[in-house]
Design an enzyme around this catalytic site. Structure first.
Site, PDB file in Angstrom:
ATOM      1  N   PHE A   1      16.601 117.958  37.216  1.00  0.00           N
ATOM      2  CA  PHE A   1      15.541 117.149  36.616  1.00  0.00           C
ATOM      3  C   PHE A   1      14.612 116.561  37.682  1.00  0.00           C
ATOM      4  O   PHE A   1      13.399 116.491  37.497  1.00  0.00           O
ATOM      5  CB  PHE A   1      16.167 116.016  35.782  1.00  0.00           C
TER       6      PHE A   1
ATOM      7  N   GLU B   1      23.539 103.533  41.469  1.00  0.00           N
ATOM      8  CA  GLU B   1      23.100 104.749  42.160  1.00  0.00           C
ATOM      9  C   GLU B   1      22.474 105.729  41.189  1.00  0.00           C
ATOM     10  O   GLU B   1      21.398 106.268  41.458  1.00  0.00           O
ATOM     11  CB  GLU B   1      24.287 105.401  42.884  1.00  0.00           C
TER      12      GLU B   1
ATOM     13  N   VAL C   1      22.058 110.825  31.568  1.00  0.00           N
ATOM     14  CA  VAL C   1      22.422 111.243  30.215  1.00  0.00           C
ATOM     15  C   VAL C   1      21.988 112.693  30.070  1.00  0.00           C
ATOM     16  O   VAL C   1      20.859 113.045  30.442  1.00  0.00           O
ATOM     17  CB  VAL C   1      21.749 110.352  29.146  1.00  0.00           C
TER      18      VAL C   1
ATOM     19  N   GLY D   1      17.594 109.725  24.235  1.00  0.00           N
ATOM     20  CA  GLY D   1      17.018 109.121  23.041  1.00  0.00           C
ATOM     21  C   GLY D   1      18.049 108.717  22.009  1.00  0.00           C
ATOM     22  O   GLY D   1      17.701 108.192  20.948  1.00  0.00           O
TER      23      GLY D   1
ATOM     24  N   GLY E   1      20.542 106.484  22.547  1.00  0.00           N
ATOM     25  CA  GLY E   1      21.079 105.153  22.805  1.00  0.00           C
ATOM     26  C   GLY E   1      22.165 105.138  23.863  1.00  0.00           C
ATOM     27  O   GLY E   1      22.631 104.070  24.261  1.00  0.00           O
TER      28      GLY E   1
ATOM     29  N   GLY F   1      21.923 105.992  27.074  1.00  0.00           N
ATOM     30  CA  GLY F   1      21.401 105.410  28.312  1.00  0.00           C
ATOM     31  C   GLY F   1      21.421 103.892  28.254  1.00  0.00           C
ATOM     32  O   GLY F   1      21.854 103.231  29.200  1.00  0.00           O
TER      33      GLY F   1
ATOM     34  N   TYR G   1      12.908 100.446  31.965  1.00  0.00           N
ATOM     35  CA  TYR G   1      13.358  99.357  32.825  1.00  0.00           C
ATOM     36  C   TYR G   1      12.468  98.125  32.676  1.00  0.00           C
ATOM     37  O   TYR G   1      12.961  96.998  32.597  1.00  0.00           O
ATOM     38  CB  TYR G   1      13.418  99.803  34.288  1.00  0.00           C
TER      39      TYR G   1
END
Length: 157
Positions: A24, A81, A85, A91, A93, A95, A129
């Site tokens: 990613f 660190e 997911v 999406g 929940g 995370g 965040y």
């Protein structure tokens, strides 16, 4: 969904998630850590890190890996660190559940700060965040010295 502490037996799934994150982040060949490294470093007499894992239907589909640091200004802190997911579960929940677990751990440990890094192009994470109340410190740059840099520095002393 079940969020629990990671165990030594979970480290292959944790490594799989780490490798998915590397893809990613456009660094598919950057991961050199092994299952043996994770088992040794996370489960010895003095663990270097701790994990929470997220399970759905007995499959580990997310994890948060953190460790303790010491700030000369704040005292004991937590460094998150990685929070990962699986793409198919984003999406859902998971995370937020993992993030919450790390923050709850910090509160239970009476740390005065929890910190982590986020890539500047990862706007979904940045937005998440910020919405949670975290501060993005724009006036600080991350500084690292990789293995080659360490070797070069010591060679050139």
């Amino acid at each position: 969904m079940n969020i629990r502490r990671g165990t030594k037996n979970d480290m292959q799934a944790v490594l799989d998630l780490i490798q998915e994150l590397a893809i990613f982040e456009k660094e598919p060949d950057a991961v050199v850590v092994t299952v043996a490294d994770l088992e040794r470093d996370g489960f010895g007499d003095n663990p270097l890190f701790y994990t929470f894992v997220a399970e759905v239907d007995q499959e580990i589909v997310g994890m948060a890996l953190y460790y303790y640091r010491y700030s000369t200004w704040k005292g004991r802190t937590i460094h998150l660190e990685d929070l990962i997911v699986k793409e198919k579960m984003r999406g859902s929940g998971l995370g937020l559940a993992l993030y919450t677990k790390v923050i709850e751990q910090g509160k239970a440990d009476n740390v005065r700060r929890i910190e982590w890094n986020v890539l500047d192009w990862n706007t979904p994470a940045i937005d998440f965040y910020k919405k949670s109340g975290a501060k993005i410190l724009a006036d600080w740059d991350v500084v690292q010295m990789d293995e080659q840099g360490i070797n070069d520095f010591l060679t050139n002393l």
